[in-house]
Scaffold this active site. Structure first.
Site, mmCIF file in Angstrom:
data_model
loop_
_atom_site.group_PDB
_atom_site.id
_atom_site.type_symbol
_atom_site.label_atom_id
_atom_site.label_comp_id
_atom_site.label_asym_id
_atom_site.label_seq_id
_atom_site.Cartn_x
_atom_site.Cartn_y
_atom_site.Cartn_z
ATOM 1 N N SER A 555 0.855 -1.145 0.132
ATOM 2 C CA SER A 555 0.030 -0.001 0.108
ATOM 3 C C SER A 555 0.796 1.256 -0.023
ATOM 4 O O SER A 555 2.197 1.198 0.449
ATOM 5 C CB SER A 555 -0.780 0.113 1.305
ATOM 6 O OG SER A 555 -1.696 1.270 1.381
ATOM 7 N N TYR A 568 -2.540 -0.977 10.388
ATOM 8 C CA TYR A 568 -2.671 -1.087 9.215
ATOM 9 C C TYR A 568 -1.398 -0.741 8.583
ATOM 10 O O TYR A 568 -0.836 -1.274 7.692
ATOM 11 C CB TYR A 568 -3.802 -0.361 8.217
ATOM 12 C CG TYR A 568 -4.086 -0.652 7.033
ATOM 13 C CD1 TYR A 568 -4.586 -2.089 6.436
ATOM 14 C CD2 TYR A 568 -3.681 0.231 5.970
ATOM 15 C CE1 TYR A 568 -4.654 -2.236 5.018
ATOM 16 C CE2 TYR A 568 -3.737 0.341 4.730
ATOM 17 C CZ TYR A 568 -4.204 -1.335 4.162
ATOM 18 O OH TYR A 568 -4.272 -1.242 2.808
HETATM 19 N N1 LIG Z 1 -8.688 -0.628 -1.608
HETATM 20 C C1 LIG Z 1 -7.582 0.142 -1.547
HETATM 21 O O1 LIG Z 1 -7.342 1.397 -1.680
HETATM 22 C C2 LIG Z 1 -6.194 -0.316 -1.129
HETATM 23 C C3 LIG Z 1 -5.153 0.690 -1.094
HETATM 24 C C4 LIG Z 1 -3.947 -0.225 -0.548
HETATM 25 C C5 LIG Z 1 -3.740 -1.503 -0.568
HETATM 26 N N2 LIG Z 1 -4.876 -2.236 -0.551
HETATM 27 C C6 LIG Z 1 -4.681 -3.611 -0.407
HETATM 28 O O2 LIG Z 1 -4.915 -4.591 -1.335
HETATM 29 C C7 LIG Z 1 -5.670 -5.572 -0.881
HETATM 30 C C8 LIG Z 1 -6.996 -5.902 -1.424
HETATM 31 O O3 LIG Z 1 -7.831 -4.995 -0.819
HETATM 32 P P1 LIG Z 1 -9.395 -4.695 -1.578
HETATM 33 O O4 LIG Z 1 -9.538 -3.297 -1.427
HETATM 34 O O5 LIG Z 1 -9.479 -5.511 -2.601
HETATM 35 O O6 LIG Z 1 -10.267 -5.465 -0.390
HETATM 36 P P2 LIG Z 1 -11.351 -6.396 -0.492
HETATM 37 O O7 LIG Z 1 -11.960 -6.308 1.042
HETATM 38 O O8 LIG Z 1 -12.141 -5.970 -1.593
HETATM 39 O O9 LIG Z 1 -10.672 -7.647 -0.666
HETATM 40 C C9 LIG Z 1 -9.949 -8.329 0.342
HETATM 41 C C10 LIG Z 1 -10.135 -9.728 0.137
HETATM 42 O O10 LIG Z 1 -9.401 -10.464 1.191
HETATM 43 C C11 LIG Z 1 -9.930 -11.330 1.933
HETATM 44 N N3 LIG Z 1 -9.602 -11.850 3.192
HETATM 45 C C12 LIG Z 1 -9.549 -10.929 4.413
HETATM 46 N N4 LIG Z 1 -8.883 -11.722 5.381
HETATM 47 C C13 LIG Z 1 -8.508 -12.929 4.814
HETATM 48 C C14 LIG Z 1 -7.822 -14.150 5.353
HETATM 49 N N5 LIG Z 1 -7.371 -14.187 6.650
HETATM 50 N N6 LIG Z 1 -7.863 -15.108 4.502
HETATM 51 C C15 LIG Z 1 -8.076 -14.917 3.342
HETATM 52 N N7 LIG Z 1 -8.664 -13.816 2.764
HETATM 53 C C16 LIG Z 1 -8.811 -13.020 3.610
HETATM 54 C C17 LIG Z 1 -11.517 -10.770 2.163
HETATM 55 O O11 LIG Z 1 -12.539 -11.871 2.234
HETATM 56 C C18 LIG Z 1 -11.530 -10.100 0.742
HETATM 57 O O12 LIG Z 1 -12.600 -10.651 -0.332
HETATM 58 C C19 LIG Z 1 -5.577 -5.382 0.629
HETATM 59 O O13 LIG Z 1 -4.441 -6.084 1.010
HETATM 60 C C20 LIG Z 1 -5.631 -3.925 0.815
HETATM 61 O O14 LIG Z 1 -4.677 -3.899 1.860
HETATM 62 C C21 LIG Z 1 -6.166 -1.745 -0.965
#
Ligand SMILES: NC(=O)c1ccc[n+]([C@@H]2O[C@H](COP(=O)([O-])OP(=O)(O)OC[C@H]3O[C@@H](n4cnc5c(N)ncnc54)[C@H](O)[C@@H]3O)[C@@H](O)[C@H]2O)c1
Ligand SMILES: [Zn+2]
Length: 678
Positions: A555, A568
């Protein structure tokens, strides 16, 4: 409107092709003759519709048929230059085509066109091939079918075989079909029903005869220690062997794998005669490109340890390659196509099962199905007589047939990630889901792993069937669950190449609000979870010896000290440093480790929908629905970041264009100066 004759042909073909007893996948072909009006003359014209090259009878549609004028097709007999130059006739079929479109005529077109019957089926049933490959197949044919079915000694498919079968039909008015030695069956009829009835009768009569007359144990006595291992043990051993065996099968070019531990395979491997029979190889002409002439068979009992089995498999692989080279050199002529690779496509492990390989999952699966066909054929033939497939020189002629080579050359270029097997965690939602879609679009097989099995399966189904994507449940923070996931992934597609650590969650809290549980949960899922996934996956990557990619979705917050973000941000910084540490450690194995730093991906993100969005909106003093636009406005490019933008970066990192890049983080945040890398 579809000609009723064609409709009958399609219906019959679909019925015959959907029962694996009748023919192997994409094996065999069917035809019908009938009339249409020639739009040029307004006069009736006689046509033959015949299944074209490629395609499967079970799913045959009108598009899969080649349509030829019967008068022109039959005129070819007068210009036929003899068996030495029979391959030239395939090009001549193009001059017999009627109208536009339709499939390319296959090598078997001559048999269909020249046989004087309105409907013809040529099939590859296990029962029929068992008779066709029995040492005394001719006598058995007489005994089973009397005068109704005629024995045709082995001849390579082609124009001459068509002439031979046509002649047999003309000479034997009572006959309804023939057994083609070493190959399969052909049946005919005046109507579609009669033809289908004749095909099924030959198949069923052969099967019934085998049932009634076969000796009790065609594969011989049980072999001590070679019995099937109990299912759990067998699967665990298969998973432990899979990476090394894929490496063995991928020395010349990378392969996708399929694993089968059906009773048919395990019973064969548990019996005394399996080494001799496996060495004799398969017989039906369809097989050689799909399974190679023979499999690699591990000559150790199922009870042998994984280590012992792996060491022996590596020795056998060297021997297999040498043996295959010998086979090529014995038979190749100056105009033969170049050797296509010396690795086995079928690897048999007693007590455990069969590993089959191909350029994609479907090809790998079908190769396995073909070997099951071969086992059935050998059981039938040995039960009645002695299995006696066509000789090695003939096998070579088919495997390296110029016409087959031309077909291979016509194949479209593979997609950038073809043969690569991806595992994306947290892929049932948001960024992970978009990434899984992109990798699949680029040709990868994809394992979607997420907390909820149902959601994971649904996300996989959105991409396609089990040949392209499977959904599996995992909690990435649990070591045992992660190992089970990696084992299942490896069994699903034969290995692993691309690993995306994406699973995550986010709780926006200040230091004083952050509980110990908040801290642990985020570190467990993201920091520890990625560590566990990387560890289990890296073992596979190292054993395969085929390089690989690990990509972390960390991130912007791994670098940037955002508000209310302690746990986080710290977990993300941990992930980001894993990228550098693992890039340094795994480089010697050809494994690249890189990261993507997204920011502000609101659309599709479960994290944002699940409270983080509302929280962030409150922190920034905007409405939640405007959060994406708000984030866009604070970027240098003023663009909203979408899940697809992150997916594109993952693809770029795994693509050949970045083959020399490891330890890198790619920001995908539309430009956030505070998170510039330095
Ligand atoms: N959305 C953003 O702006 C953003 C920014 C920076 C980083 N990220 C990172 O991107 C990644 C995906 O985020 P997203 O926005 O698509 O979120 P999201 O919630 O749509 O997807 C995350 C998925 O991870 C799964 N998950 C959570 N805990 C888990 C576990 N213990 N085992 C297996 N699966 C698990 C959830 O069920 C979910 O389907 C994350 O690591 C997040 O930190 C997102
Ligand atoms: Zn055939």
């Amino acid at each position: 409107m579809t000609n009723p004759v064609v409709q009958q042909l399609l219906d019959r073909s679909n019925r015959l092709g959907s029962d694996p007893r009748n023919t192997n996948y994409a094996g065999g072909n069917t035809s019908a003759k009938g009339e249409e009006t020639d739009p040029v003359t307004g006069q009736p014209v006689e046509l033959v519709w015949v299944k074209g090259s490629g395609g499967d009878l079970g799913t045959l549609t009108e598009k899969g048929l080649a349509v030829l004028r019967l008068d022109r097709m039959r005129s070819l007999v007068d210009v036929y230059p003899g068996v030495e130059r029979e391959d030239e006739m395939v090009a001549a079929f193009d001059y017999c085509l009627f109208g536009k479109g339709g499939a390319a005529p296959s090598i078997d077109t001559a048999m269909h066109g020249l046989v004087d019957a309105a409907h013809v089926d040529h099939l590859h049933p296990d029962s029929g091939i068992a008779i066709a490959t029995a040492a005394d197949g001719e006598a058995l044919t007489k005994e089973i079918f009397g005068e109704q079915v005629v024995w045709v000694p082995w001849r390579r498919p082609g124009f001459q075989l068509g002439l031979d079968v046509a002649e047999i039909k003309a000479q034997n008015l009572q006959a309804v079909g023939c057994i083609l030695g070493g190959h399969g069956i052909t049946a005919w009829g005046g109507t579609s029903e009669e033809c289908e009835k004749n095909s099924l009768w030959i198949i069923d009569a052969a099967a019934a005869y085998i049932d009634e007359h076969s000796k009790a144990d065609p594969f011989g006595e049980p072999l001590e220690g070679y019995a099937a291992l109990p299912e759990d043990e067998r699967r665990a051993k298969a998973a432990a062997l899979t990476p090394t065996i894929r490496g063995i099968a991928s020395q010349d070019r990378p392969m996708v794998g399929h694993f089968t531990d059906s009773d048919v395979v395990l019973d064969f491997l548990a019996s005394t005669e399996h080494p001799r029979l496996a060495e004799l190889g398969t017989s039906c002409p369809d097989h050689f490109l799909r399974t190679k002439v023979k499999p690699l068979v591990l000559d150790l009992p199922g009870t042998a340890s994984v280590e012992e089995s792996l060491a022996r498999l590596k020795e056998l692989a060297d021997a297999y390659r040498e043996d295959y080279r010998g086979y090529y050199e014995r038979h190749a002529t100056p105009d033969s196509p170049a050797m296509r690779g010396a690795d086995p496509l079928i690897v048999l492990v007693p007590g455990v099962g069969m590993f089959s390989y191909g350029k994609d999952k479907q090809t790998a699966r079908v190769a396995g199905e073909f070997y099951v066909n071969a086992i059935n054929v050998m059981r039938g033939a040995e039960g009645l007589s002695t299995y006696s497939p066509i000789d090695e020189a003939e096998k070579f002629r088919i495997e390296y047939w110029a016409l087959e080579e031309a077909k291979l050359q016509r194949m479209p270029a593979p997609k950038p990630l073809a043969t690569r097997i991806a595992l994306v965690t947290g892929a049932a939602s948001g960024i992970g889901k978009a990434t899984a879609h992109r990798l699949a679009t680029e040709g990868a097989c994809v394992v979607i792993a997420d907390l909820d099995a149902e959601k994971a399966r649904a996300a996989a189904a959105e991409i396609g069937g089990a040949d392209v994507a499977v959904g599996l449940a995992v909690d990435v923070s649990k070591a045992e669950a992660v190992q089970a996931l990696v084992d299942a992934a490896v069994l699903a597609f034969g290995g692993l190449d691309l690993v995306v650590n994406n699973a995550g969650l986010s709780l926006s809290r200040s230091l004083l609000e952050t509980t110990e549980e908040d801290w642990d949960l985020q570190h467990d899922v993201m920091a520890k979870g990625s560590f566990l996934v990387s560890k289990a996956a890296a073992k596979v990557l190292i054993e395969q010896g085929m390089g690989g990619d690990i990509v972390y979705i960390s991130s912007k917050n791994s670098l940037f000290a955002g508000p209310n973000n302690l746990a986080y941000g710290a977990a993300k910084a941990d992930q980001a440093h894993q990228v550098r540490l693992l890039a340094a450690e795994l480089g010697e194995h050809g494994v690249k480790v890189n990261g993507v730093n997204p920011d502000g991906v609101v659309q599709g993100s479960g994290i944002f929908a699940g409270g983080w969005g509302a929280n962030r909106a409150a922190v920034y003093g905007v409405e939640e629905k405007d959060l994406g636009k708000f984030y866009a406005q604070r970027t240098l490019l003023k663009r909203e970041v979408l899940p697809e933008n992150i997916a594109n970066a993952v693809f770029a990192l795994c693509s050949a264009d970045l083959s020399h890049t490891t330890g890198l983080h790619v920001p995908v945040d539309a430009g956030v100066a505070a998170a510039f890398l330095r």
